[in-house]
Design a protein around this motif. Sequence first.
Motif, PDB file in Angstrom:
ATOM      1  N   GLU A  91      -0.162 -14.944  39.696  1.00  0.00           N
ATOM      2  CA  GLU A  91      -0.787 -13.877  38.917  1.00  0.00           C
ATOM      3  C   GLU A  91      -0.468 -12.501  39.509  1.00  0.00           C
ATOM      4  OE1 GLU A  91      -2.699 -17.665  38.092  1.00  0.00           O
ATOM      5  OE2 GLU A  91      -2.251 -16.623  39.976  1.00  0.00           O
ATOM      6  N   VAL A  92      -0.496 -12.392  40.830  1.00  0.00           N
ATOM      7  CA  VAL A  92      -0.182 -11.117  41.473  1.00  0.00           C
ATOM      8  C   VAL A  92       1.281 -10.742  41.236  1.00  0.00           C
ATOM      9  CG1 VAL A  92       0.071  -9.944  43.691  1.00  0.00           C
ATOM     10  CG2 VAL A  92      -1.979 -11.274  43.223  1.00  0.00           C
ATOM     11  N   GLU A  95       1.837  -9.423  37.770  1.00  0.00           N
ATOM     12  CA  GLU A  95       1.383  -8.051  37.617  1.00  0.00           C
ATOM     13  C   GLU A  95       2.318  -7.061  38.306  1.00  0.00           C
ATOM     14  OE1 GLU A  95      -1.159  -5.001  36.264  1.00  0.00           O
ATOM     15  OE2 GLU A  95      -1.013  -7.125  35.716  1.00  0.00           O
ATOM     16  N   LYS A  98       5.703  -5.746  36.760  1.00  0.00           N
ATOM     17  CA  LYS A  98       5.687  -4.664  35.779  1.00  0.00           C
ATOM     18  C   LYS A  98       6.055  -3.322  36.405  1.00  0.00           C
ATOM     19  CE  LYS A  98       1.803  -6.882  33.363  1.00  0.00           C
ATOM     20  NZ  LYS A  98       0.376  -6.723  32.969  1.00  0.00           N
ATOM     21  N   TYR A  99       5.958  -3.246  37.744  1.00  0.00           N
ATOM     22  CA  TYR A  99       6.093  -1.961  38.420  1.00  0.00           C
ATOM     23  C   TYR A  99       7.189  -1.914  39.476  1.00  0.00           C
ATOM     24  CZ  TYR A  99       1.408  -1.748  36.412  1.00  0.00           C
ATOM     25  OH  TYR A  99       0.348  -1.806  35.551  1.00  0.00           O
ATOM     26  N   LYS A 206      -1.532  -5.929  45.474  1.00  0.00           N
ATOM     27  CA  LYS A 206      -1.457  -5.364  44.121  1.00  0.00           C
ATOM     28  C   LYS A 206      -2.127  -4.000  44.061  1.00  0.00           C
ATOM     29  CE  LYS A 206      -4.061  -6.935  40.752  1.00  0.00           C
ATOM     30  NZ  LYS A 206      -4.605  -7.764  39.634  1.00  0.00           N
ATOM     31  N   LEU A 210      -0.189  -0.407  43.259  1.00  0.00           N
ATOM     32  CA  LEU A 210      -0.586   0.345  42.084  1.00  0.00           C
ATOM     33  C   LEU A 210      -1.126   1.727  42.442  1.00  0.00           C
ATOM     34  CD1 LEU A 210      -2.224  -2.444  39.866  1.00  0.00           C
ATOM     35  CD2 LEU A 210       0.107  -1.530  39.821  1.00  0.00           C
TER      36      LEU A 210
END
Length: 213
Positions: A91-92, A95, A98-99, A206, A210
């Motif tokens: 899951e991490v 996410e 995306k970045y 994460k 972010l």
Amino acid sequence: MKKYILFDHDGVLVDTEFWYYKAGERALAEVGLTLDKDQYLRDMKDGLGTWAQAKAAGVAEHVIAGCREVRDGYYQEYLRTEAIEIEGVVEVLMELSKYVRMGIVTTAKRVDFEVIHEKRQILQFMDFVLVREDYELSKPHPEPYLTGLKRFGATKEETLVVEDSSRGLKSAVAAGIECAVVYNDFTRTQDFSQASYPIETLMDLKGLILQAI
């Protein structure tokens, strides 16, 4: 701003280090030697491992060589049969993908790495993987992570290493790359004073990434 992440593998993305220890313990038991876990953990701090105790006990090199082969077989057995997932990793990574772009730089041998990922979802998020056969000098030498930088075509400043061992941290520091250290039971007592970011789990990573975007 971080655009790239270079992950260590064992202990960071999969929970394999206990089973590596157990495989060595089982192999040495067959030649009459009990592998002391506390001493094993202390040896790991110095870049040593399973065979340090065998050598200290006077076990002959040819016997140790045979034990290595036996250990490797047991380790692959454990990799196929035991639960080595770390909760939340997929899951991490989903996410983070995306970045940032991500790769793996591991001291694992190719054959073990391939067994681990026969039925897992981690590699879909990685641009590349560097296993032990893909570079000459192992951690704590900087070569593994410098090789990772070259594969990305990235600068040191825009890259983050994620490690769980002092040996891996030293490799990242020697390469001039900031390093986040995620703790686990097998490395928790090692010296991570040079880490840029100590984190408890990859969920913390994460948040860290972010915040920097």
